[in-house]
Design an enzyme around this catalytic site. Structure first.
Site, PDB file in Angstrom:
ATOM      1  N   CYS A  64     -15.936  39.988  33.855  1.00 14.60           N
ATOM      2  CA  CYS A  64     -15.936  40.088  35.279  1.00 14.60           C
ATOM      3  C   CYS A  64     -17.301  39.629  35.783  1.00 14.60           C
ATOM      4  CB  CYS A  64     -15.176  41.201  35.841  1.00 14.60           C
ATOM      5  SG  CYS A  64     -16.050  42.438  35.594  1.00 14.60           S
TER       6      CYS A  64
HETATM    7  O1  LIG Z   1     -17.567  44.282  37.797  1.00 18.03           O
HETATM    8  S1  LIG Z   1     -17.171  43.869  39.061  1.00 18.03           S
HETATM    9  O2  LIG Z   1     -15.908  45.001  39.398  1.00 18.03           O
HETATM   10  O3  LIG Z   1     -18.121  43.915  40.010  1.00 18.03           O
HETATM   11  S2  LIG Z   1     -16.212  42.194  39.168  1.00 18.03           S
END
Ligand SMILES: O=S(=O)([O-])[S-]
Length: 103
Positions: A64
């Protein structure tokens, strides 16, 4: 089944030693602007398909932005039967500083 956290250095080592699958759970705009080589953008629409059609024995790396939301996502994929699931610490924001980015 559980997931593990993995550092970017460990990802590089793992990818040198064996095939991996990389899934990127960021929004499509962020993904389109740049992502890890061979990463696939996974969202609620295509996750079921991906799960059905992907080899569960191949290590799965979940990415992410910063390595936070990838953790519950990795947990989810582990629960779907993937044997070796990793959440990448630092996320794409740290990856892109020193590693190849594909657009
Ligand atoms: O790591 S995150 O939650 O900012 S996508």
């Amino acid at each position: 089944m559980n997931f593990k956290r993995i550092t970017i250095e460990e990802v590089n080592r793992l990818q040198e030693s064996q095939a991996t699958n990389v899934i990127d759970i960021r929004d499509p705009q962020g993904f389109a602007a740049g992502h890890m080589p061979n990463a696939i953008n996974i969202n609620n629409q295509n996750a079921a398909d991906y799960i059905e059609n992907t080899d569960k024995e191949t290590p799965l790396i979940v990415v992410c932005y910063h390595g936070h939301s990838s953790q519950p996502a990795a947990q989810y994929f582990a629960a779907q039967g993937f044997k070796d699931v990793y959440s990448m610490d630092g996320g794409f924001e740290v990856w892109k500083l020193n590693n190849p980015v594909e657009v």
